[in-house]
Motif scaffolding. Structure first.
Motif, PDB file in Angstrom:
ATOM      1  N   PHE A 254      -8.188  94.930   0.410  1.00  0.00           N
ATOM      2  CA  PHE A 254      -9.476  94.262   0.560  1.00  0.00           C
ATOM      3  C   PHE A 254      -9.413  93.409   1.811  1.00  0.00           C
ATOM      4  O   PHE A 254      -8.387  92.800   2.103  1.00  0.00           O
ATOM      5  CB  PHE A 254      -9.762  93.394  -0.667  1.00  0.00           C
ATOM      6  CG  PHE A 254     -10.992  92.520  -0.534  1.00  0.00           C
ATOM      7  CD1 PHE A 254     -12.236  93.000  -0.896  1.00  0.00           C
ATOM      8  CD2 PHE A 254     -10.892  91.228  -0.041  1.00  0.00           C
ATOM      9  CE1 PHE A 254     -13.365  92.198  -0.771  1.00  0.00           C
ATOM     10  CE2 PHE A 254     -12.018  90.423   0.085  1.00  0.00           C
ATOM     11  CZ  PHE A 254     -13.250  90.921  -0.282  1.00  0.00           C
ATOM     12  N   MET A 255     -10.514  93.385   2.567  1.00  0.00           N
ATOM     13  CA  MET A 255     -10.583  92.516   3.741  1.00  0.00           C
ATOM     14  C   MET A 255     -11.894  91.751   3.743  1.00  0.00           C
ATOM     15  O   MET A 255     -12.971  92.350   3.605  1.00  0.00           O
ATOM     16  CB  MET A 255     -10.475  93.334   5.033  1.00  0.00           C
ATOM     17  CG  MET A 255      -9.065  93.814   5.357  1.00  0.00           C
ATOM     18  SD  MET A 255      -7.933  92.479   5.821  1.00  0.00           S
ATOM     19  CE  MET A 255      -8.573  91.996   7.433  1.00  0.00           C
ATOM     20  N   PRO A 256     -11.837  90.425   3.904  1.00  0.00           N
ATOM     21  CA  PRO A 256     -13.064  89.641   4.029  1.00  0.00           C
ATOM     22  C   PRO A 256     -13.769  89.944   5.350  1.00  0.00           C
ATOM     23  O   PRO A 256     -13.125  90.254   6.362  1.00  0.00           O
ATOM     24  CB  PRO A 256     -12.570  88.188   4.002  1.00  0.00           C
ATOM     25  CG  PRO A 256     -11.177  88.253   3.462  1.00  0.00           C
ATOM     26  CD  PRO A 256     -10.636  89.588   3.876  1.00  0.00           C
ATOM     27  N   ILE A 257     -15.079  89.816   5.362  1.00  0.00           N
ATOM     28  CA  ILE A 257     -15.865  90.070   6.565  1.00  0.00           C
ATOM     29  C   ILE A 257     -15.448  89.131   7.694  1.00  0.00           C
ATOM     30  O   ILE A 257     -15.263  89.556   8.842  1.00  0.00           O
ATOM     31  CB  ILE A 257     -17.371  89.927   6.256  1.00  0.00           C
ATOM     32  CG1 ILE A 257     -17.841  91.122   5.421  1.00  0.00           C
ATOM     33  CG2 ILE A 257     -18.192  89.828   7.548  1.00  0.00           C
ATOM     34  CD1 ILE A 257     -19.251  90.988   4.900  1.00  0.00           C
ATOM     35  N   ASP A 258     -15.278  87.861   7.388  1.00  0.00           N
ATOM     36  CA  ASP A 258     -14.914  86.900   8.434  1.00  0.00           C
ATOM     37  C   ASP A 258     -13.564  87.225   9.049  1.00  0.00           C
ATOM     38  O   ASP A 258     -13.358  87.054  10.264  1.00  0.00           O
ATOM     39  CB  ASP A 258     -14.907  85.481   7.865  1.00  0.00           C
ATOM     40  CG  ASP A 258     -16.305  84.963   7.565  1.00  0.00           C
ATOM     41  OD1 ASP A 258     -17.276  85.573   8.064  1.00  0.00           O
ATOM     42  OD2 ASP A 258     -16.432  83.970   6.834  1.00  0.00           O
TER      43      ASP A 258
ATOM     44  N   HIS B 248     -18.627  91.156  -2.611  1.00  0.00           N
ATOM     45  CA  HIS B 248     -19.081  89.869  -2.096  1.00  0.00           C
ATOM     46  C   HIS B 248     -18.075  89.343  -1.079  1.00  0.00           C
ATOM     47  O   HIS B 248     -16.914  89.109  -1.396  1.00  0.00           O
ATOM     48  CB  HIS B 248     -19.231  88.868  -3.236  1.00  0.00           C
ATOM     49  CG  HIS B 248     -19.654  87.493  -2.766  1.00  0.00           C
ATOM     50  ND1 HIS B 248     -20.900  87.245  -2.261  1.00  0.00           N
ATOM     51  CD2 HIS B 248     -18.974  86.329  -2.696  1.00  0.00           C
ATOM     52  CE1 HIS B 248     -20.992  85.973  -1.914  1.00  0.00           C
ATOM     53  NE2 HIS B 248     -19.828  85.397  -2.171  1.00  0.00           N
ATOM     54  N   GLY B 249     -18.495  89.207   0.151  1.00  0.00           N
ATOM     55  CA  GLY B 249     -17.656  88.630   1.187  1.00  0.00           C
ATOM     56  C   GLY B 249     -16.729  89.585   1.897  1.00  0.00           C
ATOM     57  O   GLY B 249     -15.998  89.184   2.798  1.00  0.00           O
ATOM     58  N   GLY B 250     -16.737  90.881   1.506  1.00  0.00           N
ATOM     59  CA  GLY B 250     -15.816  91.794   2.156  1.00  0.00           C
ATOM     60  C   GLY B 250     -15.981  93.223   1.680  1.00  0.00           C
ATOM     61  O   GLY B 250     -17.039  93.599   1.167  1.00  0.00           O
ATOM     62  N   ALA B 251     -14.938  94.031   1.845  1.00  0.00           N
ATOM     63  CA  ALA B 251     -15.015  95.448   1.483  1.00  0.00           C
ATOM     64  C   ALA B 251     -13.639  95.959   1.097  1.00  0.00           C
ATOM     65  O   ALA B 251     -12.604  95.417   1.499  1.00  0.00           O
ATOM     66  CB  ALA B 251     -15.571  96.280   2.644  1.00  0.00           C
ATOM     67  N   ALA B 252     -13.632  97.048   0.305  1.00  0.00           N
ATOM     68  CA  ALA B 252     -12.408  97.750  -0.094  1.00  0.00           C
ATOM     69  C   ALA B 252     -12.645  99.233   0.073  1.00  0.00           C
ATOM     70  O   ALA B 252     -13.781  99.687   0.301  1.00  0.00           O
ATOM     71  CB  ALA B 252     -12.031  97.409  -1.535  1.00  0.00           C
ATOM     72  N   LEU B 253     -11.591 100.017  -0.048  1.00  0.00           N
ATOM     73  CA  LEU B 253     -11.758 101.463  -0.012  1.00  0.00           C
ATOM     74  C   LEU B 253     -12.540 101.931  -1.221  1.00  0.00           C
ATOM     75  O   LEU B 253     -12.533 101.300  -2.265  1.00  0.00           O
ATOM     76  CB  LEU B 253     -10.390 102.162   0.019  1.00  0.00           C
ATOM     77  CG  LEU B 253      -9.572 101.989   1.293  1.00  0.00           C
ATOM     78  CD1 LEU B 253      -8.234 102.677   1.147  1.00  0.00           C
ATOM     79  CD2 LEU B 253     -10.320 102.547   2.494  1.00  0.00           C
ATOM     80  N   ASP B 254     -13.186 103.059  -1.080  1.00  0.00           N
ATOM     81  CA  ASP B 254     -14.048 103.554  -2.142  1.00  0.00           C
ATOM     82  C   ASP B 254     -13.462 104.789  -2.808  1.00  0.00           C
ATOM     83  O   ASP B 254     -12.777 105.594  -2.200  1.00  0.00           O
ATOM     84  CB  ASP B 254     -15.427 103.926  -1.581  1.00  0.00           C
ATOM     85  CG  ASP B 254     -16.422 104.264  -2.676  1.00  0.00           C
ATOM     86  OD1 ASP B 254     -16.682 103.387  -3.507  1.00  0.00           O
ATOM     87  OD2 ASP B 254     -16.898 105.413  -2.703  1.00  0.00           O
ATOM     88  N   GLY B 255     -13.739 104.904  -4.085  1.00  0.00           N
ATOM     89  CA  GLY B 255     -13.532 106.119  -4.868  1.00  0.00           C
ATOM     90  C   GLY B 255     -12.180 106.761  -4.711  1.00  0.00           C
ATOM     91  O   GLY B 255     -11.146 106.136  -4.890  1.00  0.00           O
TER      92      GLY B 255
END
Length: 258
Positions: free
Chosen positions: A20-24, A54-61
């Motif tokens: 997971f990585m935060p947007i900032d 919320h606040g970032g993204a992770a890999l999907d599926g």
């Protein structure tokens, strides 16, 4: 979506490495604005490559599962050495909390090979699966919401469940350990769970492989001096070794030889 740019590829690479990585944090590393990162993430989510949180993204599926197991296989050997020396410090008939992470899954495997009559409370569905193979182990899995990326369980219900117990050992890891001993993670919900485990354990053990040293993460978990023992796979700096000695923290170096 438009053709993937070099920045898109770097975003995917960073998230693959860190779960997971935060947007900032992405904006800082890539030297662009948070608005640009949000636009990139939206495009990658539309392509089914990322999942927005919320606040970032992770890999999907399926990419999450592929990434999880590739990391597990790639790092299994080194983490197994840490797992072996940590498991050796856990006596039979003990009770313990175990949290999320591939290193801790290696600890679970080591414990199933060499121990008997353990009671385990975990917020990790992989650890629960590994340890439930032993009929003399009492395995409890927390309430809460399961994260697809790593099988971790977090949330208010998780904390409420953990607070019902007092155990002998909390066996934890961290996404990052900084030079001053600060321990960091990417997910504030998981940090809350680990802090609750620390508060409800008589002894606290920390497993940190060298890839976590100096790594960038966002959420403060605590400090290495709050643990009774540290298990790692690389020599510590003289400053860190002194810090641990002054704080009464034992540390163990894993043998990396196969």
């Amino acid at each position: 979506m438009p053709a993937r740019t070099p920045r898109h590829e770097k975003i995917i690479e960073l998230i693959r490495e860190n779960n997971f990585m935060p947007i900032d944090e992405l904006a800082r590393v890539l030297d662009v604005t948070p608005q640009t990162i949000r636009r990139d993430i939206n495009q990658l989510c539309e392509a089914g490559l990322l999942r927005r949180y919320h606040g970032g993204a992770a890999l999907d599926g399926s990419m999450e599962s592929e990434d999880y197991f590739s990391r597990q296989n790639k790092r299994q050997s080194g983490k197994a050495h840490i797992a072996d020396i940590l498991a050796a410090q856990i006596p039979d008939n003990a009770s313990l909390f175990m949290s999320i992470g591939i290193t801790l899954e290696a600890v679970a495997l080591a414990l199933t090979r060499h121990h008997k009559n353990l009671s385990i409370i975990t917020n990790n569905i992989h650890i629960a699966s590994i340890m439930s193979s032993r009929s003399d182990f009492n395995v409890m899995i927390t309430s809460g919401v399961v994260r697809a990326v790593d099988g971790g369980i977090t949330g208010v219900a998780t904390i409420d469940f953990i607070n019902q117990f007092k155990v002998d050992y909390a066996v934890l890891n961290a996404a990052s350990m900084e030079a001053d001993g600060s321990l960091l993670d990417f997910d504030y919900k998981e940090v809350s769970v680990m802090q609750t485990m620390m508060q409800n354990a008589r002894f606290r053990y920390l497993a940190v492989d060298q890839s976590k040293v100096g790594r960038n993460a966002l959420v403060r978990m605590g400090n290495v001096t709050e643990f009774h023992a540290l298990f790692t796979d690389e020599e510590l700096s003289s400053a860190m070794a002194k810090k641990l000695s002054d704080s009464g923290v034992r540390w163990y170096l894993a043998d990396k030889e196969d």
